[in-house]
Design an enzyme around this catalytic site. Structure first.
Site, PDB file in Angstrom:
ATOM      1  N   TRP A  29       0.828  -1.211   0.000  1.00  0.00           N
ATOM      2  CA  TRP A  29       0.000   0.000   0.000  1.00  0.00           C
ATOM      3  C   TRP A  29       0.863   1.263   0.000  1.00  0.00           C
ATOM      4  O   TRP A  29       0.382   2.360  -0.263  1.00  0.00           O
ATOM      5  CB  TRP A  29      -0.974   0.002   1.183  1.00  0.00           C
ATOM      6  CG  TRP A  29      -0.352   0.154   2.548  1.00  0.00           C
ATOM      7  CD1 TRP A  29       0.413  -0.754   3.197  1.00  0.00           C
ATOM      8  CD2 TRP A  29      -0.472   1.276   3.431  1.00  0.00           C
ATOM      9  NE1 TRP A  29       0.788  -0.271   4.438  1.00  0.00           N
ATOM     10  CE2 TRP A  29       0.252   0.976   4.612  1.00  0.00           C
ATOM     11  CE3 TRP A  29      -1.123   2.513   3.359  1.00  0.00           C
ATOM     12  CZ2 TRP A  29       0.352   1.848   5.688  1.00  0.00           C
ATOM     13  CZ3 TRP A  29      -1.025   3.384   4.443  1.00  0.00           C
ATOM     14  CH2 TRP A  29      -0.291   3.050   5.583  1.00  0.00           C
ATOM     15  N   ASP A  30       2.156   1.076   0.258  1.00  0.00           N
ATOM     16  CA  ASP A  30       3.106   2.193   0.226  1.00  0.00           C
ATOM     17  C   ASP A  30       3.032   2.953  -1.100  1.00  0.00           C
ATOM     18  O   ASP A  30       3.180   4.178  -1.147  1.00  0.00           O
ATOM     19  CB  ASP A  30       4.544   1.679   0.365  1.00  0.00           C
ATOM     20  CG  ASP A  30       4.772   0.807   1.583  1.00  0.00           C
ATOM     21  OD1 ASP A  30       3.798   0.314   2.156  1.00  0.00           O
ATOM     22  OD2 ASP A  30       5.942   0.598   1.938  1.00  0.00           O
TER      23      ASP A  30
ATOM     24  N   GLU B 103       1.274  -1.767  13.259  1.00  0.00           N
ATOM     25  CA  GLU B 103       1.361  -3.224  13.274  1.00  0.00           C
ATOM     26  C   GLU B 103       1.787  -3.771  14.628  1.00  0.00           C
ATOM     27  O   GLU B 103       1.965  -4.978  14.786  1.00  0.00           O
ATOM     28  CB  GLU B 103       2.308  -3.692  12.167  1.00  0.00           C
ATOM     29  CG  GLU B 103       1.748  -3.394  10.784  1.00  0.00           C
ATOM     30  CD  GLU B 103       2.748  -3.621   9.654  1.00  0.00           C
ATOM     31  OE1 GLU B 103       2.294  -3.800   8.517  1.00  0.00           O
ATOM     32  OE2 GLU B 103       3.961  -3.607   9.914  1.00  0.00           O
TER      33      GLU B 103
ATOM     34  N   LYS C 252       3.924   1.856  16.050  1.00  0.00           N
ATOM     35  CA  LYS C 252       5.025   1.680  15.107  1.00  0.00           C
ATOM     36  C   LYS C 252       5.106   2.848  14.124  1.00  0.00           C
ATOM     37  O   LYS C 252       6.186   3.304  13.769  1.00  0.00           O
ATOM     38  CB  LYS C 252       4.820   0.363  14.344  1.00  0.00           C
ATOM     39  CG  LYS C 252       5.927   0.008  13.372  1.00  0.00           C
ATOM     40  CD  LYS C 252       5.583  -1.286  12.646  1.00  0.00           C
ATOM     41  CE  LYS C 252       6.689  -1.682  11.671  1.00  0.00           C
ATOM     42  NZ  LYS C 252       6.303  -2.841  10.838  1.00  0.00           N
ATOM     43  N   GLN C 253       3.958   3.320  13.675  1.00  0.00           N
ATOM     44  CA  GLN C 253       3.906   4.402  12.689  1.00  0.00           C
ATOM     45  C   GLN C 253       2.540   5.077  12.801  1.00  0.00           C
ATOM     46  O   GLN C 253       1.657   4.583  13.485  1.00  0.00           O
ATOM     47  CB  GLN C 253       4.100   3.864  11.281  1.00  0.00           C
ATOM     48  CG  GLN C 253       2.963   2.975  10.791  1.00  0.00           C
ATOM     49  CD  GLN C 253       3.286   2.269   9.496  1.00  0.00           C
ATOM     50  OE1 GLN C 253       4.072   1.338   9.466  1.00  0.00           O
ATOM     51  NE2 GLN C 253       2.671   2.699   8.417  1.00  0.00           N
TER      52      GLN C 253
END
Length: 768
Positions: free
Chosen positions: A359-360, A490, A602-603
């Site tokens: 999906w990046d 995640e 994580k992000q």
């Protein structure tokens, strides 16, 4: 402690001094590519120290059988592997009968690597003393041609320093290679033929299972003090390898050079029966042009790329080096020429992450390619997903979805899901939303609506059907919920009602409904074709809308924020600042169980939604959510710092925005995550570009108009960037006290700068 051996330089990466412990890291950092193939910065000559050999061909992969302890229904049968391809760079070198091997030399001095990003070439030089006492100076220069993208060129120069030396060069192509990350130690390649003819040598090989047919060919020539010799090579071959040998006596301080042209032709672009002939032809063309002229052509081609893509930064060399490194690697990985290709998270620099598409691409890479190329390049990225729609429907069917619901894969090469961690494969379904958002983003930026009736609406319908079926009604909440998911963070698996997932699901259904109405009103023939093909009825759309209009969003009245997921506040809420630094990164020090129970992010997760859907929320709401979530964010994903940099800039927290920018731009150069030896983080590099253009530059599209709200870190004297907005190329120059916008090419346009609507043209720049 981050690594700091890369010398600050505006246009180059430079390493000085030979350190075996950093060879693998440098092999990643100094990688080269041309969109069609790529090469880690492995040594041409033998090297007996730790190394990670890596040569890659775009689009060529192997379906490595899934390896799990307990098979679950719906698991993908394989994990796609970016293949280590036949080695085309190899040149064994012997000096007076002893192999040149830096690990075995008694001394290595004046060792230097340079990756020249301005002109697109890589060079390594050193002086070495062999065990037999011979002292030599070596310079090896190579590049992958953009102009002839099936060819790479190498010039390997050796100068004896302490007396005459007999030098033997043995250039070769080798199909006997393996992947470091094979699940079952399978053989990925079947070598069918090796051979030599004059100064040409080749290996024919085919991938097992997928049947990609490849001819790896080379031609070589020997030069003495710059002049071509008449040397006839001695040829030999094995079942896997073909090589030529040139032996020459060289006086002290004279230079022998081996020039090698080599590369791949594949069955993706040629008929299998014509591969050897095609290899000879393309390498012959490169030889005819010659190394020096091909290198000049390379510099001109890179100059054309930089003319549009460059971002300049005044007064901060490390920041300048960082952004150019990111832009350089993105262009080495993908140039938009072939709609069959996409952008892998490691590009051509390593094997990790397997498949070519995450999906990046839609969430991070599309804006870079839209703004620095033309609309067709970005359209190719969207076409890639349209071409995989049937596979996305099959992927959903395997998980029990029906009626044309489409679930795009987390990882793919050909549209099939090939990621086999259940918490990602089955649960990280928000990727579906990023693909729909990319369609919206493309139309918003380029003004090209034609993609929607031609291809995009079918994709949107499949995605909306998925969200409708994936949500379920909760009688307790009297709302629709989405259970058992993994959000962008995640570090939480199998949670309920991830806010970002629920929000993008609702948005997708709403957006699809609006596009159905627009296509019906303005593209009647397309509407009829699509409705018949999809068998879509107004009654079905009405059922979708019930879900969208009644979606549940977890919220904390106490904190005044949307909750990342239902149970987020049940965690032990210790902020990252209070963690023992020795425990960082937590993914390398903690068990997965401990990570999953922690509040650490994580992000960007909730903040990813605030990034995508910025106009849906006030700056006060952004500030409240940023202040709540960022202190729990460990930024252990390469995709994290860029989103936070953009949002810190929106909030005018320039010190924080700058810190995040430096981290995203130098993530690999400074090896923040201690993993650069595995390869570079290519897709997050587009986020670095966004950090400047969307973060500091404040570029948005609002009310169908380009909008800029520039800010500048105090560490910089100025910066500039260009964007291609609807075929008008704008240059934006930001100084500490003013912003200048001018049209470099194309029609005059109206834009919004710092809240003022201004007219700008090639004759009339605007200053704000």
């Amino acid at each position: 402690m981050n690594q700091d051996y890369i010398k600050p330089s505006e246009w180059s990466l430079i390493e000085e001094g030979f350190e075996p412990g950093r060879v693998k890291s440098s092999e990643s950092l100094f990688s080269i590519g041309n969109g069609a193939m790529g090469q880690r910065a492995n040594f041409e000559e033998q090297y007996s120290g730790p190394t990670f050999q890596g040569s890659y061909i775009a689009g060529v992969y192997y379906p490595d059988k899934t390896r799990v302890g307990w098979w679950k229904n719906g698991y993908p049968e394989y994990f796609a592997k970016v293949l280590n391809a036949p080695n085309w760079i190899g040149i064994d070198v012997e000096i007076n009968g002893e192999a040149l091997d830096l690990q075995q030399c008694t001394s290595v001095k004046d060792y230097r690597r340079e990756l020249n990003m301005k002109e697109g070439w890589y060079q390594r030089s050193f002086k070495a003393t062999l065990k037999n006492g011979a002292e030599v100076s070596v310079t090896a220069t190579r590049f992958l041609s953009i102009d002839i993208d099936e060819v790479g060129a190498i010039k390997f120069e050796v100068t004896p320093l302490n007396g005459e030396a007999e030098i033997k060069f043995t250039p070769y192509v080798d199909g006997g290679i393996t992947n470091e990350d094979s699940n079952w130690d399978d053989k990925f390649w079947d070598v069918s033929e090796t051979g030599t003819q004059g100064d040409y040598a080749y290996v024919r090989s085919k991938t097992m299972k997928t049947g990609f047919d490849v001819c790896t060919g080379m031609r070589a020539a020997l030069l003495l003090d710059g002049k071509l010799t008449e040397a006839t090579p001695a040829a030999s071959k094995t079942d896997f390898k073909a090589q030529l040998s040139y032996t020459v006596k060289v006086a002290a301080n004279s230079t022998a050079a081996l020039v090698k042209m080599a590369g791949y032709v594949t069955s993706m672009n040629h008929k299998s029966e014509d591969l050897r002939k095609a290899s000879e032809a393309v390498i012959g063309k490169a030889v005819e042009i010659g190394f020096d002229e091909l290198k000049n052509m390379q510099a001109k081609s890179w100059a054309a790329i930089w003319e549009m893509a460059d971002i300049t930064i005044e007064g901060d060399v490390k920041a300048q080096q960082g952004i150019r490194f990111n832009i350089f690697q993105l262009n080495q990985t993908y140039l938009g020429k072939d709609a069959r290709l996409n952008i892998g998270p490691k590009g051509f620099t390593g094997e990790k992450y397997g498949g070519s598409t995450y999906w990046d691409t839609e969430a991070y890479c599309l804006p870079f390619y839209m703004a620095t190329k033309d609309a067709q390049v970005a359209r190719n990225l969207l076409k890639y997903r349209y071409n995989h729609l049937e596979k996305a429907i099959e992927n959903a069917e395997k998980l029990g979805f029906t009626n044309g619901a489409a679930l795009y894969p987390m990882v793919t090469m050909n549209g099939e899901e090939c990621h086999n961690e259940w918490e990602i494969t089955f649960e990280e379904i928000h990727r579906n939303g990023a693909i729909a958002f990319a369609i919206f983003n493309y139309v918003r930026f380029t003004g090209d609506y034609s993609y929607v009736p031609e291809m995009g609406l079918e994709v949107l319908i499949g995605i909306a059907r998925f969200w409708h079926q994936r949500a379920n009604y909760s009688a307790q909440k009297d709302k629709y919920v989405i259970l058992g998911v993994t959000g962008p963070n995640e570090y939480e698996n199998n949670i309920n009602n991830n806010w970002y997932t629920n929000y993008i699901a609702k948005w997708c259904i709403d957006y699809t409904n609006k596009q159905i109405e627009k296509v019906k009103a303005e593209y009647g023939a397309d509407y009829t074709r699509i409705m018949e093909k999809a068998k879509l009825t107004e009654a079905e759309v009405a059922e979708w809308m019930k879900v969208a209009d009644n979606m549940y969003f977890p919220y904390s009245d106490e904190h005044g924020v949307y909750l990342q997921q239902d149970g987020f506040l049940d965690k032990e809420m210790i902020k990252v600042a209070d963690l023992d630094p020795k425990q960082r990164p937590i993914n390398q020090h903690w068990s997965w169980d401990r990570i999953l129970r922690s509040p650490y992010i994580k992000q960007a997760d909730t903040l990813q939604g605030f990034y995508f859907f910025e106009e849906d929320f006030s700056r006060e709401e952004l500030e409240k959510h940023f202040d709540f979530y960022e202190p729990f964010t460990v930024h252990e994903s390469s995709l994290s710092p860029c989103v936070h940099s953009i949002q810190a800039a929106v909030l005018n927290r320039m010190d924080q925005a700058y810190t995040f920018y430096l981290r995203t731009s130098r993530l690999d150069l400074d090896d923040y995550n201690k993993e650069v030896h595995e390869g570079l983080h290519i897709t997050s590099m587009a986020g670095t570009w966004m950090s400047i253009v969307e973060g500091f530059g404040g570029m948005r599209v609002k009310n169908d108009m380009l909008s800029l709200e520039p800010r500048i870190p105090e560490q910089w004297k100025g910066y500039s960037f260009k964007v291609n907005f609807r075929d008008t190329i704008l240059k934006v120059e930001v100084k500490q006290d003013e912003t200048v916008v001018k049209v470099e090419k194309g029609a005059a346009m109206t834009l919004n700068v710092n809240g003022k609507v201004l007219e700008v043209s090639s004759e009339k720049a605007v200053t704000a």
